[in-house]
Design a protein around this motif. Structure first.
Motif, PDB file in Angstrom:
ATOM      1  N   ARG A   1      83.457  14.459  89.527  1.00 57.80           N
ATOM      2  CA  ARG A   1      84.661  14.274  88.703  1.00 57.80           C
ATOM      3  C   ARG A   1      85.016  15.552  87.980  1.00 57.80           C
ATOM      4  O   ARG A   1      86.184  15.977  87.957  1.00 57.80           O
ATOM      5  CB  ARG A   1      84.432  13.133  87.713  1.00 57.80           C
ATOM      6  CG  ARG A   1      84.327  11.750  88.357  1.00 57.80           C
ATOM      7  CD  ARG A   1      83.837  10.729  87.358  1.00 57.80           C
ATOM      8  NE  ARG A   1      82.495  11.068  86.894  1.00 57.80           N
ATOM      9  CZ  ARG A   1      81.839  10.403  85.955  1.00 57.80           C
ATOM     10  NH1 ARG A   1      82.415   9.381  85.361  1.00 57.80           N
ATOM     11  NH2 ARG A   1      80.616  10.744  85.587  1.00 57.80           N
ATOM     12  N   LEU A   2      84.017  16.186  87.369  1.00 58.56           N
ATOM     13  CA  LEU A   2      84.274  17.445  86.675  1.00 58.56           C
ATOM     14  C   LEU A   2      84.613  18.555  87.660  1.00 58.56           C
ATOM     15  O   LEU A   2      85.442  19.416  87.366  1.00 58.56           O
ATOM     16  CB  LEU A   2      83.058  17.842  85.843  1.00 58.56           C
ATOM     17  CG  LEU A   2      82.819  17.021  84.579  1.00 58.56           C
ATOM     18  CD1 LEU A   2      81.520  17.436  83.911  1.00 58.56           C
ATOM     19  CD2 LEU A   2      83.986  17.157  83.602  1.00 58.56           C
TER      20      LEU A   2
ATOM     21  N   ASP B   1      74.413  23.065  80.283  1.00 52.63           N
ATOM     22  CA  ASP B   1      74.805  21.816  80.936  1.00 52.63           C
ATOM     23  C   ASP B   1      76.318  21.683  80.880  1.00 52.63           C
ATOM     24  O   ASP B   1      77.016  22.514  80.280  1.00 52.63           O
ATOM     25  CB  ASP B   1      74.086  20.611  80.314  1.00 52.63           C
ATOM     26  CG  ASP B   1      74.443  20.389  78.840  1.00 52.63           C
ATOM     27  OD1 ASP B   1      75.568  20.736  78.418  1.00 52.63           O
ATOM     28  OD2 ASP B   1      73.592  19.838  78.117  1.00 52.63           O
ATOM     29  N   GLU B   2      76.853  20.625  81.514  1.00 51.40           N
ATOM     30  CA  GLU B   2      78.313  20.531  81.648  1.00 51.40           C
ATOM     31  C   GLU B   2      79.006  20.379  80.298  1.00 51.40           C
ATOM     32  O   GLU B   2      80.093  20.918  80.086  1.00 51.40           O
ATOM     33  CB  GLU B   2      78.680  19.369  82.570  1.00 51.40           C
ATOM     34  CG  GLU B   2      78.214  19.529  84.008  1.00 51.40           C
ATOM     35  CD  GLU B   2      78.712  20.803  84.675  1.00 51.40           C
ATOM     36  OE1 GLU B   2      79.724  21.368  84.220  1.00 51.40           O
ATOM     37  OE2 GLU B   2      78.069  21.247  85.639  1.00 51.40           O
TER      38      GLU B   2
ATOM     39  N   SER C   1      92.335  21.180  76.334  1.00 55.77           N
ATOM     40  CA  SER C   1      91.977  19.755  76.277  1.00 55.77           C
ATOM     41  C   SER C   1      91.125  19.299  77.460  1.00 55.77           C
ATOM     42  O   SER C   1      90.654  18.159  77.479  1.00 55.77           O
ATOM     43  CB  SER C   1      93.247  18.904  76.205  1.00 55.77           C
ATOM     44  OG  SER C   1      94.008  19.056  77.392  1.00 55.77           O
ATOM     45  N   ILE C   2      90.922  20.165  78.452  1.00 58.28           N
ATOM     46  CA  ILE C   2      90.138  19.775  79.626  1.00 58.28           C
ATOM     47  C   ILE C   2      88.709  19.421  79.202  1.00 58.28           C
ATOM     48  O   ILE C   2      88.097  20.131  78.405  1.00 58.28           O
ATOM     49  CB  ILE C   2      90.131  20.905  80.667  1.00 58.28           C
ATOM     50  CG1 ILE C   2      91.530  21.088  81.268  1.00 58.28           C
ATOM     51  CG2 ILE C   2      89.109  20.638  81.772  1.00 58.28           C
ATOM     52  CD1 ILE C   2      91.664  22.272  82.203  1.00 58.28           C
ATOM     53  N   GLY C   3      88.198  18.319  79.737  1.00 57.53           N
ATOM     54  CA  GLY C   3      86.817  17.910  79.467  1.00 57.53           C
ATOM     55  C   GLY C   3      86.617  17.072  78.233  1.00 57.53           C
ATOM     56  O   GLY C   3      85.498  16.632  77.946  1.00 57.53           O
ATOM     57  N   ARG C   4      87.689  16.793  77.464  1.00 60.22           N
ATOM     58  CA  ARG C   4      87.509  16.001  76.241  1.00 60.22           C
ATOM     59  C   ARG C   4      87.018  14.596  76.544  1.00 60.22           C
ATOM     60  O   ARG C   4      86.208  14.032  75.804  1.00 60.22           O
ATOM     61  CB  ARG C   4      88.816  15.932  75.445  1.00 60.22           C
ATOM     62  CG  ARG C   4      89.197  17.182  74.707  1.00 60.22           C
ATOM     63  CD  ARG C   4      88.115  17.652  73.730  1.00 60.22           C
ATOM     64  NE  ARG C   4      88.653  18.580  72.759  1.00 60.22           N
ATOM     65  CZ  ARG C   4      88.823  19.864  72.974  1.00 60.22           C
ATOM     66  NH1 ARG C   4      88.491  20.384  74.139  1.00 60.22           N
ATOM     67  NH2 ARG C   4      89.321  20.646  72.046  1.00 60.22           N
TER      68      ARG C   4
END
Length: 357
Positions: free
Chosen positions: A215-216, A264-265, A313-316
């Protein structure tokens, strides 16, 4: 000669009440009620029978008469089978469950359960890898807490460090007007900025190569496509030189690339999107004013002023799925990344002004 005979192992039965029950656990210094949880591996016969390879884990769970298992999360996927009674699923997906329903919980997803007064729920909790959630009740694989409040605190820290960042030497240089008036100074600025822009590209490629979360990986891939080739814009639109060499700037740029193989991610999201993209957005707003003649819609500086706001905002959503206990580590990542980002700007300013030595 007599034939050897073998005796097949006998069938073993284990009553539910013969599996030791755990009714509460202590997490982060607080007691959390579980209702009743009976992990199969807490019974010797079942522990011996269950395979270690692949190591699935099973536990009976029970809530009754209004009992609640508070919203929590754990690091492995879990399946809950409603064997009898009914229960209310809590968390991000609230719904009434009844006998025969199956709940599939992804890793780090908020969920909990509550019965109504006078009602009872019996279920089977299954994990597919590692220890059971409460197999070792002194070290439970569950986190309770308000992740939303922890994320808000991280965002407040990020904004305060961004505000500090905009007072560094590079932003001060933008305010003097010298980059507009002095071509030689402007050329040195573009050359130093090109060094950082190349490292930024390398950082995104390294993150994409190292990411194993599908997904990431898709979200990162879209970000990479939007940023791809921005370093070349400095060469094509601003005749940036490629001869700038500053040992500190090189070390700082390499630090960002190296983190993509070490963090980590969640930490990478903080570093890339909360820190680097926030810096890029502030940088773009300042420089699009300085270089108005070059700030066409597809120009380097205008792109940073516009696109980096969305990139922040990516990954919030991923961060919101984390337990509150994960955020102290992310706060430290945020501080360290801003220190490095400040260093990048300081060295670009130093090279521009000829003070690099």
């Amino acid at each position: 000669m007599s034939a050897e005979t073998t005796t097949a192992p006998s069938v073993t039965t284990v009553a539910r009440d013969d599996i030791r029950a755990v009714t509460s656990v202590r997490v982060d210094g607080k007691i959390h009620q579980l209702g009743q949880q009976r992990d199969f591996r807490r019974n010797g016969a079942l522990a011996e029978f269950l395979p270690e390879a692949g190591r699935p884990s099973f536990a009976w769970v029970r809530l009754r008469d209004g009992e609640t298992l508070a919203v929590h999360r754990h690091p492995t996927k879990s399946m809950i089978l409603v064997c009898s009674g009914s229960v209310l699923l809590l968390g991000t997906c609230e719904r009434e469950l009844s006998e025969g329903d199956v709940v599939c919980v992804p890793p780090e997803s908020d969920h909990g359960f509550r019965t109504r007064p006078g009602e009872e729920f019996h279920g089977l909790s299954v994990q597919f890898e590692g220890a059971g959630l409460y197999e070792h009740e002194l070290v439970p694989r569950a986190s309770f807490g308000d992740a939303g409040a922890a994320l808000a605190e991280l965002e407040r820290l990020n904004e305060s460090l961004l505000e500090r960042h905009t007072r560094n030497a590079l932003f001060a240089l933008f305010g003097t007007g010298r980059l507009q008036r002095e071509p030689a100074l402007r050329a040195r600025f573009f050359a130093a900025l090109y060094v950082w822009s190349v490292y930024f590209q390398r950082m995104l490629h390294a993150r994409q190569a190292a990411c194993t979360d599908m997904r990431l990986r898709a979200e990162y891939g879209e970000h990479l496509r939007e940023e791809l080739g921005h370093d070349r814009l400095l060469l094509e639109h601003h005749d940036a030189g490629t001869d700038a060499y500053d040992t500190v700037l090189e070390a700082a740029g390499n630090w960002f690339v190296a983190q993509m193989h070490q963090l980590d991610e969640a930490q990478k999201i903080v570093l890339v999107h909360m820190v680097v993209e926030s810096s890029g957005h502030a940088f773009g707003l300042a420089t699009s004013e300085v270089f108005q003649d070059k700030a066409s819609k597809g120009g380097y500086f205008n792109l940073h002023a516009q696109a980096d706001e969305d990139h922040r905002s990516i990954g919030r959503a991923y961060l919101r799925s984390l337990p509150a206990s994960a955020f102290p580590r992310l706060m430290e990542t945020c501080r360290r990344a801003w220190d490095q980002m400040d260093l990048v700007h300081e060295r670009v300013a130093a090279w521009t002004m000829g003070h690099e030595r």
